[in-house]
Design an enzyme around this catalytic site. Structure first.
Site, PDB file in Angstrom:
ATOM      1  N   ASP A   1      16.538  72.840 -22.141  1.00 10.88           N
ATOM      2  CA  ASP A   1      17.779  73.676 -22.919  1.00 10.88           C
ATOM      3  C   ASP A   1      17.260  74.556 -23.994  1.00 10.88           C
ATOM      4  OD1 ASP A   1      19.920  71.272 -21.498  1.00 10.88           O
ATOM      5  OD2 ASP A   1      19.732  73.534 -20.686  1.00 10.88           O
TER       6      ASP A   1
ATOM      7  N   HIS B   1      15.599  63.374 -24.337  1.00 10.73           N
ATOM      8  CA  HIS B   1      15.949  63.370 -23.081  1.00 10.73           C
ATOM      9  C   HIS B   1      15.989  61.984 -22.699  1.00 10.73           C
ATOM     10  CE1 HIS B   1      15.565  64.052 -18.734  1.00 10.73           C
ATOM     11  NE2 HIS B   1      16.045  65.296 -18.898  1.00 10.73           N
TER      12      HIS B   1
HETATM   13  C1  SDX Z   1      19.863  68.127 -19.748  1.00  8.87           C
HETATM   14  O1  SDX Z   1      19.083  63.762 -17.134  1.00  8.87           O
HETATM   15  C2  SDX Z   1      18.421  64.874 -17.007  1.00  8.87           C
HETATM   16  O2  SDX Z   1      17.786  65.096 -16.296  1.00  8.87           O
HETATM   17  C3  SDX Z   1      19.364  66.229 -17.864  1.00  8.87           C
HETATM   18  C4  SDX Z   1      18.598  67.600 -17.577  1.00  8.87           C
HETATM   19  C5  SDX Z   1      18.435  67.927 -16.130  1.00  8.87           C
HETATM   20  O3  SDX Z   1      17.587  68.689 -15.731  1.00  8.87           O
HETATM   21  O4  SDX Z   1      19.444  67.617 -15.356  1.00  8.87           O
HETATM   22  O5  SDX Z   1      17.298  67.431 -18.042  1.00  8.87           O
HETATM   23  C6  SDX Z   1      19.273  68.528 -18.297  1.00  8.87           C
HETATM   24  O6  SDX Z   1      20.907  67.805 -19.802  1.00  8.87           O
HETATM   25  C7  SDX Z   1      18.844  67.909 -20.882  1.00  8.87           C
HETATM   26  C8  SDX Z   1      19.606  67.286 -22.200  1.00  8.87           C
HETATM   27  C9  SDX Z   1      20.400  68.463 -22.803  1.00  8.87           C
HETATM   28  N1  SDX Z   1      21.115  67.711 -23.911  1.00  8.87           N
HETATM   29  C10 SDX Z   1      20.996  67.983 -25.213  1.00  8.87           C
HETATM   30  O7  SDX Z   1      19.962  68.757 -25.627  1.00  8.87           O
HETATM   31  C11 SDX Z   1      21.827  67.325 -26.108  1.00  8.87           C
HETATM   32  C12 SDX Z   1      21.244  67.000 -27.341  1.00  8.87           C
HETATM   33  N2  SDX Z   1      20.359  65.591 -26.807  1.00  8.87           N
HETATM   34  C13 SDX Z   1      21.068  64.447 -26.761  1.00  8.87           C
HETATM   35  O8  SDX Z   1      22.404  64.396 -27.044  1.00  8.87           O
HETATM   36  C14 SDX Z   1      20.362  63.115 -26.041  1.00  8.87           C
HETATM   37  O9  SDX Z   1      18.964  63.315 -26.614  1.00  8.87           O
HETATM   38  C15 SDX Z   1      20.388  63.380 -24.638  1.00  8.87           C
HETATM   39  C16 SDX Z   1      22.005  63.427 -24.248  1.00  8.87           C
HETATM   40  C17 SDX Z   1      19.801  64.235 -24.177  1.00  8.87           C
HETATM   41  C18 SDX Z   1      20.073  61.924 -24.153  1.00  8.87           C
HETATM   42  O10 SDX Z   1      20.674  60.767 -24.733  1.00  8.87           O
HETATM   43  P1  SDX Z   1      20.407  59.353 -24.444  1.00  8.87           P
HETATM   44  O11 SDX Z   1      19.244  59.176 -23.706  1.00  8.87           O
HETATM   45  O12 SDX Z   1      21.677  58.601 -24.195  1.00  8.87           O
HETATM   46  O13 SDX Z   1      19.707  58.982 -26.026  1.00  8.87           O
HETATM   47  P2  SDX Z   1      20.616  58.563 -27.341  1.00  8.87           P
HETATM   48  O14 SDX Z   1      21.686  59.688 -27.217  1.00  8.87           O
HETATM   49  O15 SDX Z   1      20.953  57.238 -27.032  1.00  8.87           O
HETATM   50  O16 SDX Z   1      19.531  58.787 -28.487  1.00  8.87           O
HETATM   51  C19 SDX Z   1      18.354  58.029 -28.650  1.00  8.87           C
HETATM   52  C20 SDX Z   1      18.408  58.120 -30.236  1.00  8.87           C
HETATM   53  C21 SDX Z   1      19.635  58.038 -31.107  1.00  8.87           C
HETATM   54  O17 SDX Z   1      19.445  57.405 -32.296  1.00  8.87           O
HETATM   55  P3  SDX Z   1      19.643  55.871 -32.733  1.00  8.87           P
HETATM   56  O18 SDX Z   1      21.003  55.508 -32.345  1.00  8.87           O
HETATM   57  O19 SDX Z   1      18.558  55.033 -31.938  1.00  8.87           O
HETATM   58  O20 SDX Z   1      19.354  55.775 -34.173  1.00  8.87           O
HETATM   59  O21 SDX Z   1      18.044  59.361 -30.588  1.00  8.87           O
HETATM   60  C22 SDX Z   1      18.906  59.848 -31.392  1.00  8.87           C
HETATM   61  C23 SDX Z   1      20.100  59.467 -31.051  1.00  8.87           C
HETATM   62  O22 SDX Z   1      21.124  59.591 -32.300  1.00  8.87           O
HETATM   63  N3  SDX Z   1      19.007  61.360 -30.671  1.00  8.87           N
HETATM   64  C24 SDX Z   1      18.931  62.601 -31.619  1.00  8.87           C
HETATM   65  C25 SDX Z   1      19.078  63.475 -30.687  1.00  8.87           C
HETATM   66  N4  SDX Z   1      18.944  62.910 -29.349  1.00  8.87           N
HETATM   67  C26 SDX Z   1      19.054  61.694 -29.432  1.00  8.87           C
HETATM   68  N5  SDX Z   1      18.976  62.615 -32.843  1.00  8.87           N
HETATM   69  C27 SDX Z   1      18.952  63.997 -33.178  1.00  8.87           C
HETATM   70  N6  SDX Z   1      19.089  65.136 -32.394  1.00  8.87           N
HETATM   71  C28 SDX Z   1      19.132  64.749 -31.114  1.00  8.87           C
HETATM   72  N7  SDX Z   1      19.294  66.009 -30.188  1.00  8.87           N
END
Ligand code: SDX
Length: 392
Positions: A328, A271
């Site tokens: 989620d 998140h």
């Molecule tokens: C919602 O914003 C809100 O409030 C949203 C929400 C709401 O109520 O409105 O809470 C609802 O959208 C919840 C999130 C639902 N999405 C997912 O579950 C999809 C999986 N999660 C990700 O794609 C990610 O964690 C996000 C999109 C939620 C957040 O993305 P960020 O903050 O841009 O973080 P990032 O993608 O830059 O990740 C940081 C690191 C990265 O690794 P490095 O490049 O530093 O090595 O964490 C890793 C990412 O690769 N990473 C994950 C991961 N999520 C982040 N690695 C594996 N699995 C994951 N799920």
């Protein structure tokens, strides 16, 4: 010259507004709606009561709530001509595409100049959105089943009315199970607002151009659809199903999620704000156990989800990146136990998030904020001159 411009990709360190609606503390895992902890609201309130709280800033008195409920309930019918648009969609149309289209179309069916109402139409449009979006959502499910749609019944409460429209069939009596309507009520409350997330920021940006509320909410539905945002709840169940089909090998998928060369992402994890547990996920995880037990549902993917969480919370890759289950991760397991199909999960998120979108849109409009118009750093070609086509 515009002075210096800093790019903040994904607005990770940018505040877009002040707001008095929802308070998040990502480190402590705190979420308050207008100062009230969601743990209390999820346990004690009704969803429409929380909608009133978010939109008007305070919990309604008994009288205020009765009036509000009546004004919403008596607007749950949808203009029959909107069915002509709906009937044009293919049977396999994704409900989120249908919802964003039909909510946008509401601005044509419910314009500001209808004679029946005087004064500020915003209040009427707010009630229409809250009342009609669930009705339209159930059309999608009925069409997918080849079943006739159900009309709303005004004697039912908000959640029971939705469930009745979803699952009642003309050939038999349908009684709403209070366990199911109570679980739905809790889920909708937990999704109701979340400060400046992607879809809410979209609603505010569209609203900042003075576009009407239907156009703004329709844009929010489209933003929510994305798999990185509200679409994640559908992705989670599809991921859990794939892991189950593949023998339930949690360790294999944890390894894939960590593998930079793999496109696999652990959906429902991570998140932007919560760098500790997502308080909503905590409540939903417990509710999943309770609701499935009460309904006598044994869903193997719940154990797989718990196994993934347990493995990830012990794994350096996830711990170092502060990746925890988000809202989620467990919600789809409950929706499925309630009989809601996977492709409707994000629609359920939209129904829950609607009061938050409305509250944030109203706050923006009342603040008189300037139209949202960020700048850029140009990286394209320097000045060029036109060349005739036969010289190119
Ligand atoms: C919602 O914003 C809100 O409030 C949203 C929400 C709401 O109520 O409105 O809470 C609802 O959208 C919840 C999130 C639902 N999405 C997912 O579950 C999809 C999986 N999660 C990700 O794609 C990610 O964690 C996000 C999109 C939620 C957040 O993305 P960020 O903050 O841009 O973080 P990032 O993608 O830059 O990740 C940081 C690191 C990265 O690794 P490095 O490049 O530093 O090595 O964490 C890793 C990412 O690769 N990473 C994950 C991961 N999520 C982040 N690695 C594996 N699995 C994951 N799920």
């Amino acid at each position: 010259k515009t002075g210096y411009i800093t790019i903040d990709e994904g607005f990770k360190n940018t505040g877009s507004t002040t707001s008095g609606i929802t308070y998040l503390d990502g480190e402590e895992g705190i979420l308050h709606y207008r100062g009230y902890p969601i743990e209390e609201l999820a346990e004690k309130a009704e969803f429409l009561e929380v909608a009133y709280l978010l939109i008007y800033g305070e919990l309604p008195t008994k009288e205020q709530y009765e009036v509000f409920k009546h004004e919403v309930t008596t607007r749950s019918l949808v203009n029959e001509d909107m069915r002509k648009i709906f009937d044009g969609f293919p049977v396999n149309a994704h409900p989120m595409g249908v919802m964003s289209s039909l909510v946008g179309a509401m601005s044509s069916f419910y314009p500001d100049n209808d004679k029946k109402h005087k004064g500020d139409f915003t209040e009427v449009h707010i009630r229409r959105l809250l009342a009609k979006i669930p009705t339209i959502a159930t059309w999608c499910y009925k069409k997918s089943q080849g079943h006739p749609i159900n009309y709303p019944k005004n004697h039912l409460d908000y959640c029971s009315n939705f469930l009745h429209m979803m699952f009642a069939l003309p050939v038999e009596n349908y009684e709403v199970d209070p366990i199911v309507s109570s679980a739905l009520n809790k889920l909708l409350i937990l999704h109701a607002d979340h400060e400046q997330n992607c879809s809410t920021s979209t609603v505010r940006l569209v609203g900042s151009s003075k576009a009407n509320i239907y156009a703004s909410i329709s844009a929010g539905i489209s933003a929510l659809w994305g798999p990185l945002h509200g679409g994640a709840n559908q992705e989670v169940i599809e991921m859990l199903e794939a892991i189950k089909e593949d023998g339930g090998d949690v360790a294999k998928y944890i390894a894939m999620a960590k593998d930079k060369n793999s496109t696999f992402r652990l959906m429902g994890f991570g998140h932007r704000v919560y760098k500790n547990f997502d308080p909503r996920a905590k409540i939903i995880k417990k509710a999943a156990d309770d609701v499935l037990a009460k309904l006598g549902v044994n869903d193997p993917v719940l154990e797989i989800a718990k196994g993934l969480e347990e493995a990830a919370l012990k794994d350096e890759y996830f711990v170092s990146r502060k990746l925890y289950p988000n809202v989620d991760f467990y919600s789809g397991i409950i929706y499925r136990a309630l009989g809601i199909p996977t492709n409707m999960f994000t629609v359920m998120f939209a129904i829950g998030r609607l009061p938050g979108w409305i509250a944030q849109w109203l706050e923006l409009r009342k603040s008189g904020q300037a139209i949202g118009r960020p700048r850029q750093i140009y990286t394209g070609p320097t000045k060029k001159h036109y060349v005739d086509i036969d010289q190119r």
